[in-house]
Enzyme design. Structure first.
Site, short mmCIF file in Angstrom:
data_model
loop_
_atom_site.label_atom_id
_atom_site.label_comp_id
_atom_site.label_asym_id
_atom_site.label_seq_id
_atom_site.Cartn_x
_atom_site.Cartn_y
_atom_site.Cartn_z
N ARG A 77 21.69 39.51 50.18
CA ARG A 77 22.47 38.80 51.20
C ARG A 77 21.59 38.57 52.42
O ARG A 77 21.05 39.51 52.99
CB ARG A 77 23.69 39.63 51.57
CG ARG A 77 24.47 39.02 52.70
CD ARG A 77 25.75 39.78 53.03
NE ARG A 77 26.33 39.14 54.19
CZ ARG A 77 26.57 39.75 55.35
NH1 ARG A 77 26.32 41.04 55.50
NH2 ARG A 77 27.07 39.08 56.36
N HIS A 121 25.37 34.33 61.15
CA HIS A 121 25.23 35.73 61.52
C HIS A 121 24.71 35.77 62.96
O HIS A 121 23.63 36.29 63.24
CB HIS A 121 24.31 36.47 60.54
CG HIS A 121 24.48 37.96 60.53
ND1 HIS A 121 24.64 38.70 59.38
CD2 HIS A 121 24.50 38.85 61.54
CE1 HIS A 121 24.75 39.98 59.69
NE2 HIS A 121 24.66 40.10 61.00
N GLU A 166 31.37 39.09 60.39
CA GLU A 166 32.00 39.93 61.40
C GLU A 166 32.65 39.16 62.55
O GLU A 166 32.18 39.20 63.69
CB GLU A 166 30.99 40.95 61.93
CG GLU A 166 30.42 41.80 60.82
CD GLU A 166 29.68 43.03 61.31
OE1 GLU A 166 29.41 43.13 62.51
OE2 GLU A 166 29.40 43.91 60.48
N ASN A 294 32.29 44.71 55.69
CA ASN A 294 31.22 45.49 56.30
C ASN A 294 31.84 46.77 56.82
O ASN A 294 32.76 46.72 57.65
CB ASN A 294 30.58 44.73 57.47
CG ASN A 294 29.84 43.48 57.02
OD1 ASN A 294 29.77 43.18 55.83
ND2 ASN A 294 29.29 42.75 57.96
N TYR A 296 31.10 50.80 58.26
CA TYR A 296 30.15 51.83 58.70
C TYR A 296 30.80 53.14 59.08
O TYR A 296 30.27 54.21 58.83
CB TYR A 296 29.35 51.33 59.91
CG TYR A 296 28.39 50.23 59.56
CD1 TYR A 296 27.12 50.53 59.10
CD2 TYR A 296 28.76 48.90 59.65
CE1 TYR A 296 26.23 49.52 58.75
CE2 TYR A 296 27.88 47.89 59.30
CZ TYR A 296 26.62 48.21 58.85
OH TYR A 296 25.75 47.21 58.49
N GLU A 352 28.11 44.95 53.69
CA GLU A 352 27.24 45.84 54.47
C GLU A 352 27.81 47.24 54.44
O GLU A 352 29.01 47.42 54.61
CB GLU A 352 27.14 45.42 55.95
CG GLU A 352 26.31 44.21 56.21
CD GLU A 352 26.27 43.84 57.70
OE1 GLU A 352 26.40 44.73 58.55
OE2 GLU A 352 26.10 42.64 57.96
C1 GCO Z 1 26.57 43.54 61.49
C2 GCO Z 1 25.66 43.66 61.49
C3 GCO Z 1 24.28 44.02 61.36
C4 GCO Z 1 23.98 45.26 62.10
C5 GCO Z 1 24.57 46.45 61.39
C6 GCO Z 1 24.28 47.74 62.09
O1 GCO Z 1 26.84 42.54 60.68
O2 GCO Z 1 27.12 44.27 62.33
O3 GCO Z 1 25.68 42.48 60.82
O4 GCO Z 1 23.66 42.91 61.85
O5 GCO Z 1 22.64 45.41 62.22
O6 GCO Z 1 25.94 46.32 61.33
O7 GCO Z 1 24.84 47.74 63.34
#
Ligand code: GCO
Length: 448
Positions: A77, A121, A166, A294, A296, A352
């Site tokens: 990606r 992006h 995002e 995405n 985290y 992600e």
């Molecule tokens: C995102 C992000 C990345 C960041 C990652 C870490 O899509 O937020 O696309 O660009 O680098 O999430 O913060």
């Protein structure tokens, strides 16, 4: 030991974004983006770092693809820099920009790596920001024009597309919190921007269908999963608002053609509401083929009437954190995947997921065991979701390599491959070899 076997067609991958890796910001006719401007504004980015060189992937893409091949990924990606394709956002097409992505995509395909393309992006052409950015419908139309150029050029070659990466970050992080370009801190602006990108998404999907492109298209929201601090109704409602801020605010319009009422109420109490013109919601609500997610981190929140527009406060539960300070909680990924089922049984990709672990090179090696542990926990939850019957088609680790971490500059490292920003030497980390093994086996081994 437990072995989690993955479906034979599961797409293992990695992800990156143009401004974070390419560098070469002044080459081959590329225009200026809002990130060039923001990065060069004093005080906005740690150490004043910018993406002028980054990982220099614009020149070193063959070396990067060789590493991808070695890793064994099935899909990659990446995002396209709009200012390389149409330097001022809405005027002449820059052939050299198209040529670069053709060389790059051809190389991926030659190596049996499926290109997975994100159209946006975050590197909006500065000329469009100068006319009001996503608040101005001319930017929306310019995006549709840019996406049409991409579909016509790459349709057939690229089969997997995402319009926006995002939406929450584009709308709120960049225009309400002000931490990312263009750095506004105005709730009304952030709602206007959010509405603008939703419209651009809908119109671009319409264009994709109209052109009969052979491929699939969707959008990739980020979700911070949230759990309430107590069973108390107010805390539960606070967690619901936090989840909806990332997900429902954007996905209800995409899937249902309406904004969620409780969030409209919440923003209206803070004096802001989206500027909806007749026909907008129908335009936004186009059937899509897949959803990216995405993920985290997770937060624990409780209701607090003094806690900003969402009237809540996050609590520190003492969870382990990555080096960027984000709590590690893999269960949130599983919960988020279940939550998304309310939008129907759509193909989902984890577009992600990864950890900021800043371990450096010692004796030619990077022993990033905490990243391995993070990936292991999260991939186990991915497997659990698949076992529940969720249509999860692939997993893309963020990131292929260390790169420009936006407002954090180069100090925060998310890569499976270490990048020395002076020499630009790439060094695969322990996590690279660990992930290589997962992909090769198509299973995950855990120690319990
Ligand atoms: C995102 C992000 C990345 C960041 C990652 C870490 O899509 O937020 O696309 O660009 O680098 O999430 O913060």
């Amino acid at each position: 030991m437990t072995i989690f076997q993955f479906p034979s067609d599961f797409k293992w991958g990695t992800a990156t974004a143009s401004y974070q890796i390419e560098g070469a910001t002044k080459e081959d006719g590329r225009g200026i983006s809002i990130w060039d401007t923001f990065a060069k504004t004093p005080g906005k980015v740690f150490n004043g770092d910018n993406g002028d060189v980054a990982c220099d992937s614009y020149h070193r893409y063959e070396e990067d693809i060789a590493l991808m091949k070695e890793l064994g990924i099935k899909t990659y990606r990446f995002s396209v820099a709009w200012p390389r394709i149409i330097p001022d956002g809405d005027g002449e097409i820059n052939q050299k920009g198209l040529d670069f992505y053709h060389r790059f995509v051809d190389k991926l395909i030659e190596n049996d790596i499926e290109p997975f393309c994100t159209l946006y992006h975050w590197d909006l052409p500065q000329a469009l920001q100068d006319i009001g950015g996503w608040e101005n419908r001319r930017t929306v139309d310019a995006f549709v024009k840019y996406s049409e150029v991409m579909f016509r050029e790459f349709g057939g070659k690229i089969k997997y597309w995402l319009t926006f990466n995002e939406p929450w970050c584009i709308a709120f992080l960049s225009n309400f919190i002000g931490a990312h370009a263009p750095g506004n801190t105005d709730l009304q602006v952030s709602l206007n921007v959010g509405h603008g990108i939703l419209l651009a998404h809908g119109k671009s999907v319409q264009k994709f269908r109209e052109l009969g492109i052979d491929g699939k298209i969707g959008i990739a929201p980020n979700m911070e999963w949230s759990v309430p601090y107590s069973k108390n109704e107010a805390d539960q409602a606070a967690a619901d608002r936090n989840i909806a801020w990332f997900a429902d605010w954007f996905l209800d319009p995409v899937f249902k053609g309406t904004y969620p009422q409780f969030m409209l109420d919440c923003f209206e109490a803070a004096g802001a509401k989206p500027n909806i013109q007749p026909g907008d919601m129908e335009t936004i609500c186009q059937p899509i083929d897949h959803l990216g997610l995405n993920y985290y981190t997770m937060s624990v929140v409780r209701s607090n009437p003094g806690g900003g527009i969402l009237q809540l406060e996050p609590l520190d539960m003492g969870l382990v954190r990555t080096d960027i300070g984000w709590p590690v909680e893999s269960r949130g990924l599983y919960e988020a995947l279940h939550y998304l089922q309310k939008y129907g049984d759509i193909d989902i990709y984890i577009t992600e997921n990864g950890a900021c672990i800043n371990d450096g090179v010692e004796n030619g090696e990077v022993k990033d065991f905490r990243r391995i542990s993070y990936l292991q926990q999260h991939i186990a939850q991915v497997h659990r979701a698949i076992s529940d019957g969720i249509n999860l088609k692939g997993y893309m680790a963020w990131s292929m390599m260390d790169n420009y971490e936006w407002a954090e500059g180069y100090r925060m490292r998310f890569g499976l491959v270490h990048v020395d920003y002076r020499s630009l030497v790439r060094t695969p980390k322990e996590s690279f070899y660990w992930y290589q093994n997962v992909i090769r086996n198509n299973w995950l081994e855990t120690k319990d």
